[in-house]
Write an enzyme that holds these catalytic residues in place. Structure first.
Site, PDB file in Angstrom:
ATOM      1  N   GLY A  43      -8.152 -25.891   8.220  1.00  0.00           N
ATOM      2  CA  GLY A  43      -7.492 -25.107   7.044  1.00  0.00           C
ATOM      3  C   GLY A  43      -8.281 -24.986   5.869  1.00  0.00           C
ATOM      4  N   GLY A  45     -10.358 -27.057   4.222  1.00  0.00           N
ATOM      5  CA  GLY A  45     -11.491 -27.861   4.130  1.00  0.00           C
ATOM      6  C   GLY A  45     -12.511 -26.922   4.950  1.00  0.00           C
ATOM      7  CG  LEU A  87      -9.642 -40.243   5.008  1.00  0.00           C
ATOM      8  CD1 LEU A  87      -9.060 -38.984   4.663  1.00  0.00           C
ATOM      9  CD2 LEU A  87     -10.232 -40.945   3.836  1.00  0.00           C
ATOM     10  CB  THR A 134      -3.556 -41.041   5.077  1.00  0.00           C
ATOM     11  OG1 THR A 134      -3.031 -41.739   6.496  1.00  0.00           O
ATOM     12  CG2 THR A 134      -4.793 -39.835   5.801  1.00  0.00           C
ATOM     13  CE1 TYR A 183       7.936 -41.923   4.739  1.00  0.00           C
ATOM     14  CE2 TYR A 183       9.531 -40.737   6.059  1.00  0.00           C
ATOM     15  CZ  TYR A 183       8.373 -40.910   5.478  1.00  0.00           C
ATOM     16  OH  TYR A 183       7.357 -39.855   5.729  1.00  0.00           O
TER      17      TYR A 183
HETATM   18  N1  LIG Z   1      -1.639 -25.986   2.724  1.00  0.00           N
HETATM   19  C1  LIG Z   1      -1.010 -26.273   1.543  1.00  0.00           C
HETATM   20  O1  LIG Z   1      -0.063 -25.275   1.605  1.00  0.00           O
HETATM   21  C2  LIG Z   1      -1.141 -27.297   0.653  1.00  0.00           C
HETATM   22  C3  LIG Z   1      -0.421 -27.365  -0.666  1.00  0.00           C
HETATM   23  C4  LIG Z   1      -0.890 -28.496  -1.546  1.00  0.00           C
HETATM   24  C5  LIG Z   1      -1.786 -29.361  -1.154  1.00  0.00           C
HETATM   25  N2  LIG Z   1      -2.444 -29.140   0.067  1.00  0.00           N
HETATM   26  C6  LIG Z   1      -3.468 -30.308   0.265  1.00  0.00           C
HETATM   27  O2  LIG Z   1      -4.734 -29.590   0.575  1.00  0.00           O
HETATM   28  C7  LIG Z   1      -5.361 -30.534   1.723  1.00  0.00           C
HETATM   29  C8  LIG Z   1      -5.827 -29.792   2.777  1.00  0.00           C
HETATM   30  O3  LIG Z   1      -4.712 -29.440   3.479  1.00  0.00           O
HETATM   31  P1  LIG Z   1      -4.820 -28.189   4.559  1.00  0.00           P
HETATM   32  O4  LIG Z   1      -3.675 -27.339   4.094  1.00  0.00           O
HETATM   33  O5  LIG Z   1      -6.073 -27.627   4.823  1.00  0.00           O
HETATM   34  O6  LIG Z   1      -4.122 -28.939   5.844  1.00  0.00           O
HETATM   35  P2  LIG Z   1      -4.929 -29.133   7.326  1.00  0.00           P
HETATM   36  O7  LIG Z   1      -5.166 -27.758   7.916  1.00  0.00           O
HETATM   37  O8  LIG Z   1      -3.613 -29.844   8.182  1.00  0.00           O
HETATM   38  O9  LIG Z   1      -6.084 -29.908   7.036  1.00  0.00           O
HETATM   39  C9  LIG Z   1      -6.192 -31.417   6.927  1.00  0.00           C
HETATM   40  C10 LIG Z   1      -7.400 -32.104   7.328  1.00  0.00           C
HETATM   41  O10 LIG Z   1      -7.181 -33.523   6.942  1.00  0.00           O
HETATM   42  C11 LIG Z   1      -7.366 -34.209   8.105  1.00  0.00           C
HETATM   43  N3  LIG Z   1      -6.886 -35.389   8.134  1.00  0.00           N
HETATM   44  C12 LIG Z   1      -5.456 -35.765   8.185  1.00  0.00           C
HETATM   45  N4  LIG Z   1      -5.398 -36.830   8.543  1.00  0.00           N
HETATM   46  C13 LIG Z   1      -6.655 -37.592   8.424  1.00  0.00           C
HETATM   47  C14 LIG Z   1      -6.914 -38.843   8.536  1.00  0.00           C
HETATM   48  N5  LIG Z   1      -6.036 -39.813   8.889  1.00  0.00           N
HETATM   49  N6  LIG Z   1      -8.455 -39.234   8.536  1.00  0.00           N
HETATM   50  C15 LIG Z   1      -9.264 -38.133   8.421  1.00  0.00           C
HETATM   51  N7  LIG Z   1      -8.736 -37.069   8.322  1.00  0.00           N
HETATM   52  C16 LIG Z   1      -7.465 -36.792   8.071  1.00  0.00           C
HETATM   53  C17 LIG Z   1      -7.048 -33.415   9.155  1.00  0.00           C
HETATM   54  O11 LIG Z   1      -7.788 -33.707  10.292  1.00  0.00           O
HETATM   55  P3  LIG Z   1      -7.040 -33.535  11.714  1.00  0.00           P
HETATM   56  O12 LIG Z   1      -7.432 -31.984  12.081  1.00  0.00           O
HETATM   57  O13 LIG Z   1      -7.965 -34.086  12.757  1.00  0.00           O
HETATM   58  O14 LIG Z   1      -5.772 -33.810  11.963  1.00  0.00           O
HETATM   59  C18 LIG Z   1      -7.673 -32.064   8.669  1.00  0.00           C
HETATM   60  O15 LIG Z   1      -9.070 -31.885   8.719  1.00  0.00           O
HETATM   61  C19 LIG Z   1      -4.609 -31.538   1.729  1.00  0.00           C
HETATM   62  O16 LIG Z   1      -4.877 -32.898   0.993  1.00  0.00           O
HETATM   63  C20 LIG Z   1      -2.945 -31.134   1.408  1.00  0.00           C
HETATM   64  O17 LIG Z   1      -2.150 -32.073   0.865  1.00  0.00           O
HETATM   65  C21 LIG Z   1      -2.210 -28.259   0.806  1.00  0.00           C
END
Ligand SMILES: NC(=O)c1ccc[n+]([C@@H]2O[C@H](COP(=O)([O-])OP(=O)(O)OC[C@H]3O[C@@H](n4cnc5c(N)ncnc54)[C@H](OP(=O)(O)O)[C@@H]3O)[C@@H](O)[C@H]2O)c1
Length: 311
Positions: A43, A45, A87, A134, A183
């Protein structure tokens, strides 16, 4: 461009909803800079890593395993050092801190990007609700462990979310960090995301006068793997997040990675600290996300939690 992007235009920074990570870093040379990013394999990152290496930065990419981090780094335009960091496992996070320290580099920006969202059923780590653990505690251990390796003007960038608006009344339910009382998936996610803002605010306060900064941000709404846990049928997820959503209000991944890249490296953000950004501009978060007493209490409670975890 989504209908919403067209409607929103640009903010005082000259960037806005439709700006991409490429746009906000255009013309910048990041040669000689080192940027650490968690969740580098997916995503936002992954996109941020791609753009930051393209601009010349050395990226220390953290993923749950070294294999994942190394695989993500393959094919990048510049130097990537892959490091394992699960994490939800304090031992793994502490090992990542030692590995990064062992590289002997100064970190110009640390982007706490990794996250999980809206787990449909309660999950825990060490007795704490898993999103809080996390998204907040894991990053708390990582960032506090690496704060001394930040460059003199190093920046800490916390990925929060507009979903922090859905955090419980009072921000953090300190008497329910296990999640066992009542929850609710989105409330728990909101709590972890307001924690990311409160952490940035308190860190900014602690770093005041050093030249080092800490900020938080909402990246937008983007179709990424983040939706994997929401428990909806894939067809519904794809319709909402991939079809109608993209046409109306969602960002693509390049737009989604813009704000984290902007806050991490733009000269326009030099010296700015303790702020919350969205669409590459300063925005106001929920009122209690600005509460210094709440931020201080979260820090103190987080320290106690971390002290009680297995060594
Ligand atoms: N996408 C949106 O609409 C959105 C909106 C608001 C905020 N955000 C924030 O943006 C950030 C990036 O999200 P994204 O959309 O790029 O999501 P993503 O594609 O799901 O990427 C999330 C990343 O976090 C890693 N991760 C999850 N749990 C982990 C753990 N326990 N230890 C280490 N790494 C872990 C995942 O690794 P794995 O692939 O191995 O699981 C993945 O590399 C997040 O903090 C999210 O809350 C996103």
């Amino acid at each position: 461009m989504s209908v919403y992007a067209w409607f929103k235009g640009k903010g005082p920074s000259g960037f806005g909803y439709a700006s991409t990570a490429e746009d906000v870093t255009a013309g910048l040379s990041l040669a000689g800079k080192t940027i650490l990013i968690t969740g580098c394999n997916s995503g936002l990152g992954f996109e941020a890593m791609q753009v930051l290496t393209k601009r010349g930065a050395h990226v220390i990419g953290l993923a749950r395993t070294k294999e994942k981090a190394d695989a993500a780094g393959k094919g990048m335009a510049g130097k990537v050092t892959g490091v394992a960091c699960e994490l939800s496992d304090p031992k793994s996070v502490r090992a990542a801190v030692e590995t990064v320290k062992g590289l002997g580099v100064r970190i110009d920006a640390l982007i706490a990007n990794a996250g999980i969202m809206a787990l449909p059923k309660l999950k825990q780590a060490f007795g704490y609700e898993l999103q809080f653990f996390t998204n907040h505690i894991g990053h708390f251990i990582l960032v506090t462990g690496l704060v001394d390796t930040l460059a003199d003007d190093g920046r800490v960038v916390m990925l929060s979310s507009a979903a922090h608006l859905g955090a419980p009344k009072g921000g953090i339910e300190f008497d329910n960090l296990s999640g066992e009382r009542n929850y609710r998936a989105w409330t728990a996610y909101g709590q972890s995301k307001i924690a990311n803002i409160l952490f940035a605010k308190e860190l900014a306060k602690r770093l005041a006068g050093t030249g080092k900064t800490a900020n938080a941000l909402h990246p937008g709404v983007i179709a990424t793997n983040l939706t994997r846990n929401v428990g909806l049928p894939p067809a519904v997820v794809s319709f909402v997040f991939g079809g109608i959503g993209s046409a109306l209000f969602m960002k693509n991944v390049g737009q989604g990675a813009a704000t984290e890249c902007y806050v991490a490296v733009s000269p326009k953000v030099a010296g700015v600290t303790g702020e919350y950004f969205a669409d590459s501009n300063i925005k106001a978060p929920r009122a209690d996300a600005n509460d210094p007493a709440l931020a201080a209490k979260l820090w103190e409670v987080s320290e106690k939690i971390v002290a009680g975890l297995p060594a």
